[in-house]
Design an enzyme around this catalytic site. Sequence first.
Site, PDB file in Angstrom:
ATOM      1  CG  HIS A 189       2.378 113.581  -2.896  1.00 31.62           C
ATOM      2  ND1 HIS A 189       2.952 114.901  -2.522  1.00 31.62           N
ATOM      3  CD2 HIS A 189       3.179 112.447  -1.803  1.00 31.62           C
ATOM      4  CE1 HIS A 189       3.964 114.406  -1.111  1.00 31.62           C
ATOM      5  NE2 HIS A 189       3.923 113.266  -1.538  1.00 31.62           N
ATOM      6  CG  HIS A 206       7.229 114.606  -4.213  1.00 34.03           C
ATOM      7  ND1 HIS A 206       6.066 113.098  -4.419  1.00 34.03           N
ATOM      8  CD2 HIS A 206       7.693 113.820  -3.094  1.00 34.03           C
ATOM      9  CE1 HIS A 206       6.059 112.030  -3.650  1.00 34.03           C
ATOM     10  NE2 HIS A 206       7.213 112.932  -2.598  1.00 34.03           N
ATOM     11  CB  CYS A 213      11.812 106.753  12.452  1.00 32.02           C
ATOM     12  SG  CYS A 213       9.799 106.322  10.947  1.00 32.02           S
ATOM     13  CB  CYS A 254      11.813 109.547   9.572  1.00 33.43           C
ATOM     14  SG  CYS A 254      10.885 110.010  10.166  1.00 33.43           S
ATOM     15  CB  CYS A 297       7.674 108.550  13.911  1.00 31.88           C
ATOM     16  SG  CYS A 297       8.098 109.852  12.739  1.00 31.88           S
ATOM     17  CG  HIS A 301       7.158 108.301   9.098  1.00 33.23           C
ATOM     18  ND1 HIS A 301       8.152 108.706   9.621  1.00 33.23           N
ATOM     19  CD2 HIS A 301       6.778 108.578   7.517  1.00 33.23           C
ATOM     20  CE1 HIS A 301       8.570 109.730   8.090  1.00 33.23           C
ATOM     21  NE2 HIS A 301       7.911 109.428   6.849  1.00 33.23           N
ATOM     22  CE  LYS A 348       2.010 113.212   6.914  1.00 34.70           C
ATOM     23  NZ  LYS A 348       3.617 113.260   7.159  1.00 34.70           N
ATOM     24  CE  LYS A 351       0.022 104.439  -2.480  1.00 32.89           C
ATOM     25  NZ  LYS A 351       1.506 103.261  -2.205  1.00 32.89           N
TER      26      LYS A 351
END
Length: 474
Positions: A19, A22, A128, A131, A145, A148, A297, A300
């Site tokens: 995405h 990256h 987690c 992570c 977390c 996440h 953030k 999906k």
Amino acid sequence: MKNKFYITTPIYYVNAQPHIGHTYTTIAADVLARYHRDILGEPTFFLTGTDEHGAKIAEKAKEEKKELQVFVDEVAEEFVKAWRALNISNDNFIRTTDEKHMAAVQKALRYMYDKGDIYKGSYKGLYCRGCEQFKNEKDLIDGKCPDHKTEPEQMSEETYLFKMSKYQDKLLAKVKSDELKIRPEGKKNEMVSFIEKEGLQDVSFSRKNLAWGVPLPWDASHTSYVWADAFLNYLTGLGWKGPKDKCPKMWPAETQLMSKDILRVHATIWQAMLLSLDLPTSKELFIHGFFLADGQKMSKSLGNVIAPQDLVKKYGIDASRYLLMSATVFGSDGDIGWQKFDEKYNADLANGLGNLIARVSNILEKDSIKVNIKSGNDQALKKEFGKAMQNLRIDEALKILWGKLRQNDEKLSSAKPWEIKEIDAKKKILEPIAQDILNVAELLQPFMPETAEKIIKQFSAKQIKKGESLFPRI
Ligand code: MSP
């Protein structure tokens, strides 16, 4: 001796498709690599790749009902394709399921084990999976977390631990003295205070109940902690086969790029591993900003993930590279979105660069005006641009070039050569503008390789001709 330049991106997890986050890191690394390789002429190595082991990926493959290796092969190929589509000039693409990488990981762990830096123990605590990291209560918000938004699982098992505590003082001294530079400065301070306040604890370095990983060479009932396996890519990607090998010529890395999500592990576990392996620590960890998509953030479930191929489809390769690199201060978080991209595309590329070139080349061709301009002619611009690039102010480097373009745009608009009859007078206005365009194009190469090449070709001819429209308005 000439400086060398080794730059890395994190290796990306293959549980998700590539995405824009990256993509941002990878284009930035590409821009810096091209600058050092092509403009400064330094021996350069640029590494990227994929991180393919661990619980998270095993789980995802299961969800997709795919055999593990088949699954990781497919997603890794998506990353390769995405980078090809963006004209990324990486010298290698490392995958952690590569046999040579895995063999080197085993040798490295063996070396650390024989040295007494890895020992058997047990671990009890929170983990987690998102992570792939152990968490302290302090790291959590409402028991979850923060990255996440999931509750970490309780883990209690036999494990091998890495004696990271042993390296605490050495590491702290290196960070403080900038022998290991952590940039921007604020991130360095965060790490110094983290190490000073919390200290470095020994870390669990193996999993007993997870088959998808590199087996420990002295106890095959355990696999390596996924991060230990992953970090070593920065060495195996250079062809390193293990501790018996000499330190690769390109190591240490001049710059390791990443975002804040993975700074702590890079500044602690990775550097302590290097010390344990008797290798030099990284020269610099550079933490660039984190993208939010329209304030949120990207995820999906929110459906706001932007894929690199969507960008390329809409704007083309070079414009996509430009839009990402200019989106935010390199090193600060930023908000991105389609509307912002459209506006910036029209303002900077269609109306800015594209229009200036069209206006100038149009008159030069129509009136058959021949100009005499030279390559590499603006040392001051080169220096100012170079300073921004050396400081990894990628966005600033672009601003410097666009400042030059804007000046020329204003010159053109106020001198109005189209209202002038005499050719010589027209030439006097247009020649220096054409020269500035060539100067800018030469420095634009690392950012927009194909566009720069086109402009350089167009503006290197004695008789400059009107070319194709570079950036049609959206
Ligand atoms: N596999 C680990 C890294 C191992 S390196 C030895 C990992 N992978 S990841 O796929 O989650 O990639 C994280 C990195 O991707 C970030 O540090 C950053 O470089 C990039 N980004 C992912 N999302 C991003 C944004 N939203 N914004 C900017 N960069 C982001 O962590």
